[in-house]
Design an enzyme around this catalytic site. Sequence first.
Site, short mmCIF file in Angstrom:
data_model
loop_
_atom_site.label_atom_id
_atom_site.label_comp_id
_atom_site.label_asym_id
_atom_site.label_seq_id
_atom_site.Cartn_x
_atom_site.Cartn_y
_atom_site.Cartn_z
CE1 TYR A 1 -4.12 -2.02 0.85
CE2 TYR A 1 -2.42 -3.47 1.71
CZ TYR A 1 -3.72 -3.26 1.29
OH TYR A 1 -4.61 -4.31 1.30
CD GLU A 2 0.22 6.73 -2.80
OE1 GLU A 2 0.64 7.87 -3.01
OE2 GLU A 2 -0.90 6.35 -3.16
CG LEU A 3 -0.90 5.19 3.51
CD1 LEU A 3 -1.92 4.92 4.60
CD2 LEU A 3 -0.61 6.67 3.38
CB THR B 1 5.27 7.13 0.63
OG1 THR B 1 3.99 7.24 1.25
CG2 THR B 1 5.09 7.18 -0.88
#
Length: 261
Positions: free
Chosen positions: A54-56, A86
Amino acid sequence: MDTDTPAYNSAQLMVAAAAREIRNHEIIFVGMRLPLLGFLLAKSLHAPDAIGIYELGIVRDRVAPEPIMTMGDLPNLYQAMWLADTADAMSLLQQGRVDVSFLGGAQVDRFGNLNTTQVGDWNGRFSSLPGSGGACDLASLAKRHILVMAHEKRRFVERVDYITSPGYGDGPGWRQRVGLPRGGPSTVITTLGIFNFDPDDCQMVLKSVHPGVSVEMVQEHTGWPLKVAKPVQITLPPTASELNMLKQFDPAGFWTGKQVS
């Protein structure tokens, strides 16, 4: 395969189609909205060893214990493989570790180039859009990427006004000429049908139409003369098992209770 086709909507059909593009053991850069559900569905039904990035900076090898609406919801952090940031997530792209990424955009053209920067001419009137974020990286560095979009003529144009996220540029050999080391769009899932890309000329090809949709209807909403597979298929609707699982992931219909925009 379920023998009876239960009731479903367009969003649920697109999630099921997205999930079917994911293979076991693949590393998936999970997008928001429908792709998020598609990853969870695939992992639960046919790709148990798929890993989600996930981008986070969250990396998961198991489904979150409770429904999530965004990647940053607390259940998505619980028992994650890795809670980073990120920069760490994007470094996995740069290393060539990501098999599949999901993207959407305001415009797409026949070579799979995406525009999320502006609509219009720099020298005339134009409307600014949100921009790239990490989308250009995903389109450039994943081994393949999948587009999920609403199908409208203003979005499906012969040539995008701006290439934010590269597809196949102007045709065969373009990615190699500009130095992109891998990848390219493999599938386009829309509210009307599913496309893949001709390996010879890199153009989008209509592979299947959704139930109740005709080839003529797809052409009417597309800004260039379509290439159509022979024979064109009918998209398999979501099965009862897929729909039941989706209700667990999105019980209030936060994502699947409305059409894609």
